[in-house]
Design an enzyme around this catalytic site. Structure first.
Site, short mmCIF file in Angstrom:
data_model
loop_
_atom_site.label_atom_id
_atom_site.label_comp_id
_atom_site.label_asym_id
_atom_site.label_seq_id
_atom_site.Cartn_x
_atom_site.Cartn_y
_atom_site.Cartn_z
N ALA A 22 -55.14 5.74 -151.29
CA ALA A 22 -54.92 7.05 -151.91
C ALA A 22 -55.92 8.08 -151.41
O ALA A 22 -55.90 9.22 -151.83
CB ALA A 22 -55.02 6.92 -153.43
N LEU A 81 -59.20 7.75 -151.84
CA LEU A 81 -60.34 7.79 -152.76
C LEU A 81 -61.45 6.81 -152.33
O LEU A 81 -62.35 6.51 -153.11
CB LEU A 81 -59.89 7.49 -154.19
CG LEU A 81 -58.91 8.52 -154.79
CD1 LEU A 81 -58.52 8.13 -156.21
CD2 LEU A 81 -59.51 9.93 -154.78
N GLY A 82 -61.34 6.31 -151.12
CA GLY A 82 -62.44 5.50 -150.58
C GLY A 82 -62.42 4.06 -151.05
O GLY A 82 -63.48 3.43 -151.21
N ASP A 86 -67.77 8.37 -146.58
CA ASP A 86 -67.12 7.59 -147.65
C ASP A 86 -68.05 6.50 -148.19
O ASP A 86 -68.29 6.41 -149.39
CB ASP A 86 -65.84 6.92 -147.13
CG ASP A 86 -64.71 7.91 -146.91
OD1 ASP A 86 -64.97 9.11 -146.96
OD2 ASP A 86 -63.57 7.45 -146.68
C1 MEV Z 1 -62.08 10.30 -145.09
O1 MEV Z 1 -62.33 10.12 -146.47
C2 MEV Z 1 -62.96 11.39 -144.55
C3 MEV Z 1 -62.75 11.72 -143.07
O2 MEV Z 1 -63.58 12.85 -142.79
C4 MEV Z 1 -63.13 10.55 -142.20
C5 MEV Z 1 -64.64 10.32 -142.15
O3 MEV Z 1 -65.41 11.24 -142.40
O4 MEV Z 1 -65.00 9.18 -141.81
C6 MEV Z 1 -61.32 12.11 -142.76
#
Ligand code: MEV
Length: 322
Positions: free
Chosen positions: A98, A100-101, A149
């Site tokens: 989703a 949210l990590g 994340d």
């Molecule tokens: C993903 O939650 C965030 C991104 O910027 C990827 C990252 O920073 O590793 C899309």
């Protein structure tokens, strides 16, 4: 053996995608967690994930999760010493896929537990080893993660994150934030690679978009950093979110549903709204006042999203410190 591994879900407030290219990002931990609930001696280290039908993951099972576990074990063994073989049972309330990590929280929880087993008498919980192990795990799923994340998942709170720079934790007054799951998320690695391709094809046009996302992060940090008793200017912050959504859409990571949900939240009175995380689906966030929240939640439910109201203060943890 004492279960103690825990990773938070996260939302990215500003700077997703730009963070991969060295720009600053602002991220906050949510109260949703993945946590170790049981640890027992075993013949080989494995992880059991209760809400996923008791899925069993082992380092040699050939799955991405198995590979991720093998990397976590390798980093912990190299940086500390090999932990004794154990079965780690996890519970989670973070929806997977989703944005949210969930993969970062998984890695943090397992790495924290394995560090504690590898060095049971440590005076500190080995935050750098946990972050390095989670990074190795995230590379299996996301190719080239910035680190935002798993750093947010491990450290908690609200952080300004920038690759190769010291972390800046932010102290904020509680601000209502709606997080809505709009549709299934896309593969983060694929979305990051898409932006990378665009940057490679049109550097003169795309680099300024990434720089602009970094500038929005810094502007948001300024707005959020007013000393109490002054309160942050939420309409101004919301306007920055709207711009960020537009820039992310220009990078090709929004979808018609994420656009519609952001629009619906604004129409219902949100100060601002944007997609959060890798995009291509997943979640959006909307900034609002307590009074506006019920109308926005209702509007988002009306278009089929699954919204929940959080307080943006960032769930803090005191057991990890860099
Ligand atoms: C993903 O939650 C965030 C991104 O910027 C990827 C990252 O920073 O590793 C899309």
């Amino acid at each position: 053996m004492r279960p103690l591994g825990l990773g938070h879900a996260k939302v990215i407030l500003f700077g997703e995608h730009a963070a991969v290219h060295g720009e600053p990002a602002l991220a906050a931990a949510l109260g949703l967690t993945t946590r170790v609930v049981h640890v027992a001696h075993a013949d080989q280290t494995r992880v059991v994930i209760l809400p996923w039908d008791h899925l069993r993951v082992s380092p040699d099972d050939g799955t991405p999760l198995g590979q991720a576990l093998a990397h976590i074990l390798r980093v912990v063994s190299e940086r500390l010493q090999p932990p004794p073989p154990v079965e780690i049972t996890l519970d989670t309330d973070i929806p997977s896929g989703a944005g949210l990590g969930s993969s970062a929280a998984w890695a943090v929880a397992v790495a924290q537990q394995l560090c504690a087993l590898a060095d049971p008498h440590a005076s500190s919980p080995h935050a750098p080893v946990i972050l390095a192990a989670a990074d190795a795990s995230e590379r299996v799923f996301h190719g080239n993660p910035s680190g935002v994340d798993h750093t947010t998942s491990a450290m908690g709170g609200i952080l300004r994150f920038q690759k190769n720079r010291p972390l800046q934790p932010l102290d904020l007054p509680p601000i209502p934030l709606i997080v809505a799951q709009v549709e299934p998320g896309a593969d983060t690695g694929r979305m990051v690679a898409g932006v990378q391709r665009l940057l490679h094809a049109h550097p003169a046009a795309v680099q300024p978009l990434l720089t602009s996302l970094g500038a929005l992060t810094l502007a948001a940090q300024d707005l959020l950093s007013v000393p109490p008793p002054a309160a942050p200017d939420l309409p101004a912050l919301g306007a920055l979110m709207d711009i960020a959504h537009g820039v992310l859409a220009a990078l090709g990571v929004s979808t018609p549903k994420l656009d519609a949900a952001s629009h619906a939240a604004r129409q219902a009175g949100a100060f601002g709204a944007k997609l959060t995380g890798a995009g291509g689906g997943g979640c959006m966030i909307a900034l609002c006042s307590d009074e506006q929240a019920p109308r926005i939640l209702h509007a988002l439910q009306g278009i089929g999203a699954r919204p929940a109201l959080y307080t943006l203060a960032g769930v803090r943890r005191h057991d990890l410190a860099l």
